[in-house]
Motif scaffolding. Structure first.
Motif, PDB file in Angstrom:
ATOM      1  N   GLY A   1      12.139 -25.891   2.932  1.00 37.05           N
ATOM      2  CA  GLY A   1      13.519 -26.296   2.731  1.00 37.05           C
ATOM      3  C   GLY A   1      14.609 -26.270   3.621  1.00 37.05           C
ATOM      4  N   THR A   2      14.384 -25.002   4.567  1.00 40.59           N
ATOM      5  CA  THR A   2      15.492 -24.882   5.600  1.00 40.59           C
ATOM      6  C   THR A   2      15.023 -25.184   6.826  1.00 40.59           C
ATOM      7  OG1 THR A   2      14.728 -22.637   5.750  1.00 40.59           O
ATOM      8  CG2 THR A   2      16.520 -22.861   4.396  1.00 40.59           C
TER       9      THR A   2
ATOM     10  N   GLY B   1      19.660 -30.515  12.320  1.00 42.31           N
ATOM     11  CA  GLY B   1      18.990 -29.424  11.603  1.00 42.31           C
ATOM     12  C   GLY B   1      18.255 -28.619  12.537  1.00 42.31           C
ATOM     13  N   ILE B   2      17.556 -27.439  11.839  1.00 42.37           N
ATOM     14  CA  ILE B   2      16.999 -26.288  12.813  1.00 42.37           C
ATOM     15  C   ILE B   2      15.764 -27.213  13.375  1.00 42.37           C
ATOM     16  CG2 ILE B   2      15.903 -24.349  12.377  1.00 42.37           C
ATOM     17  CD1 ILE B   2      17.738 -23.644   9.985  1.00 42.37           C
TER      18      ILE B   2
ATOM     19  N   TYR C   1      18.652 -30.191   4.403  1.00 41.57           N
ATOM     20  CA  TYR C   1      18.506 -29.187   5.206  1.00 41.57           C
ATOM     21  C   TYR C   1      19.581 -28.588   5.750  1.00 41.57           C
ATOM     22  CZ  TYR C   1      17.654 -32.495   8.654  1.00 41.57           C
ATOM     23  OH  TYR C   1      17.863 -33.446   9.733  1.00 41.57           O
ATOM     24  N   PRO C   2      19.796 -27.323   6.082  1.00 36.39           N
ATOM     25  CA  PRO C   2      20.882 -26.690   6.743  1.00 36.39           C
ATOM     26  C   PRO C   2      21.334 -27.297   8.255  1.00 36.39           C
ATOM     27  CG  PRO C   2      19.694 -24.869   5.866  1.00 36.39           C
ATOM     28  CD  PRO C   2      18.850 -26.331   5.878  1.00 36.39           C
TER      29      PRO C   2
ATOM     30  N   CYS D   1      24.414 -25.498   3.692  1.00 41.69           N
ATOM     31  CA  CYS D   1      23.774 -23.987   3.639  1.00 41.69           C
ATOM     32  C   CYS D   1      22.758 -24.039   2.307  1.00 41.69           C
ATOM     33  CB  CYS D   1      24.829 -22.947   3.399  1.00 41.69           C
ATOM     34  SG  CYS D   1      25.474 -22.400   5.170  1.00 41.69           S
ATOM     35  N   HIS D   2      21.525 -23.180   2.407  1.00 37.35           N
ATOM     36  CA  HIS D   2      20.780 -22.878   1.474  1.00 37.35           C
ATOM     37  C   HIS D   2      20.945 -21.349   1.230  1.00 37.35           C
ATOM     38  CE1 HIS D   2      17.530 -26.397   1.543  1.00 37.35           C
ATOM     39  NE2 HIS D   2      18.648 -26.788   1.801  1.00 37.35           N
TER      40      HIS D   2
END
Length: 392
Positions: free
Chosen positions: A345-346, A359-360, A352-353, A387-388
């Motif tokens: 999820g991240t 994104g990452i 996603y953040p 943010c998550h």
């Protein structure tokens, strides 16, 4: 110090409620491989059992590329905390089993677009000193052989084809992130000069920061790890020659001396550090930080100001790291969490953040493949709505 705190933030293997629950991830289960030859080399877990890893082989365009991920899970700094770990997979391969491969280890292109078809390896963490210890505690039969485990597993992987890799990435989260810092140049040295080798450090930027009571609890913890497990001999001399060995276990004191290109992925409000270093139970008791340390929404303005000071220190260290080498990369967001490359999820997916809409996974991929330079530092809390956040 309570040994439960030493375990820290475990990699959340069993929490795949994201995107449809555990049933959606059954194809990501990967068997354990024990390095049985490691026993003769003394490369063993805390209890003397052989170390292990999990591997999914690459295919297609990624068949000759390797991603090696070092598992995290805190540290142990004395007899009792290390003995406790021998009853878990963090100290004994007796307790290890098959695991999920999500996020950066996923074999799904939609979840892991840049590395899904690489040879992907998760090295299990069973030494309690970020793969860096060397010693034996006769009284309790504890083996501190983290550095030997590193060498034995790498030797086995090289024999499985990693020696001819075209591209390789060493990654690690939390205590595994510290290990990625400690072993980054060692990893590069394994390969031929023409192999592209880089390192990713996720949630590994632990800071030597004064806590809410004016103490330095994390320094005390790291001093115990370094002293009890004989880590000093395996720390870079360029650092130990100018400062106490315990301080050389802090990545902030090592980053600028690393020659291999590296990417720092961290949140400026690292929840493990908030709960265990900035506002540990020993310093908080029943004071005003009792609830804030576990839930950022319970923090008052003065507590948020303290956390903003921590963020400033982290971004200063990160800026210095980025400026030290043109090939370095950076993603520092303003979320309350710990570890973002190991959760689907991240890492990549819907909602996603992100920082400036990047994104990452995309950021790491852009950096690794030189698609663009990546230096992303988020604005301070509470500006980031992507943010998550994690709440204990």
């Amino acid at each position: 110090m309570n040994f439960l705190l030493l375990i820290g933030f475990l990699v959340l293997i069993s929490t795949w409620w994201v995107d449809g629950g555990m049933g959606a991830f059954t194809d990501l289960m990967v068997d354990l491989t024990l390095v049985k030859s490691a026993i003769s080399k003394g490369a063993v877990c805390l209890d003397g059992t052989p170390p292990g890893y999990h591997i999914q082989r690459g295919h297609g365009s990624g068949a000759n590329n390797w991603l090696v991920d070092l598992e995290g899970g805190g540290w142990c700094n004395d007899k009792w905390s290390c003995m406790y770990r021998t009853t878990t997979a963090l100290g004994s391969s007796k307790h290890m089993d098959k695991i999920f491969f999500p996020a950066i280890l996923s074999n799904r292109s939609e979840e892991n677009p840049d590395f899904y078809n690489w040879n992907r390896v998760r090295v299990r963490y069973c030494d309690g000193a970020s793969f860096a210890g060397e010693g034996y505690y006769k009284e309790s039969g504890l083996y501190f052989r983290g550095r030997r485990i590193w060498s034995a597993v790498m030797e086995e992987l090289m024999g499985l084809g990693m020696s001819s890799a075209q591209q390789a990435l060493l990654s690690g989260c939390s205590a595994g992130g510290v290990a990625s810092v400690l072993h980054c140049d060692n990893f590069k040295a394994l390969f031929r000069p023409q192999t592209k080798v880089k390192c990713l450090v996720d949630a590994g930027l632990f800071l030597d920061y004064v806590d809410v009571s004016g103490q330095r609890g994390l320094r005390s913890l790291f001093d115990g790890v370094v002293t009890f497990q004989g880590v000093a001999q395996n720390l870079p001399e360029r650092c130990t020659s100018r400062m106490n060995a315990s301080l050389c276990f802090f990545p902030e004191n090592l980053l600028n001396g690393i020659k291999t290109p590296m990417f720092l992925l961290n949140t400026a409000y690292d929840t493990w550090q908030i709960e265990n270093s900035l506002a540990p139970v020993s310093a908080v008791k029943d004071g005003p930080w009792k609830f804030c340390r576990l839930n950022y929404t319970k923090c008052d303005s003065s507590q948020i100001e303290f956390l903003q000071g921590f963020r400033k220190r982290m971004t200063t260290v990160a800026e210095s790291f980025y400026q030290s080498k043109a090939t370095n990369g950076l993603f520092i967001n303003s979320c309350f969490t710990h570890g973002q490359s190991v959760l689907p999820g991240t890492w990549h997916g819907k909602n996603y953040p992100s920082i400036t809409n990047k994104g990452i996974a995309q950021s790491v991929g852009d950096w690794y493949f030189n698609r663009s330079k990546v230096k992303l530092i988020d604005c301070p809390y509470p500006c980031d709505t992507t943010c998550h956040n994690y709440v204990s």
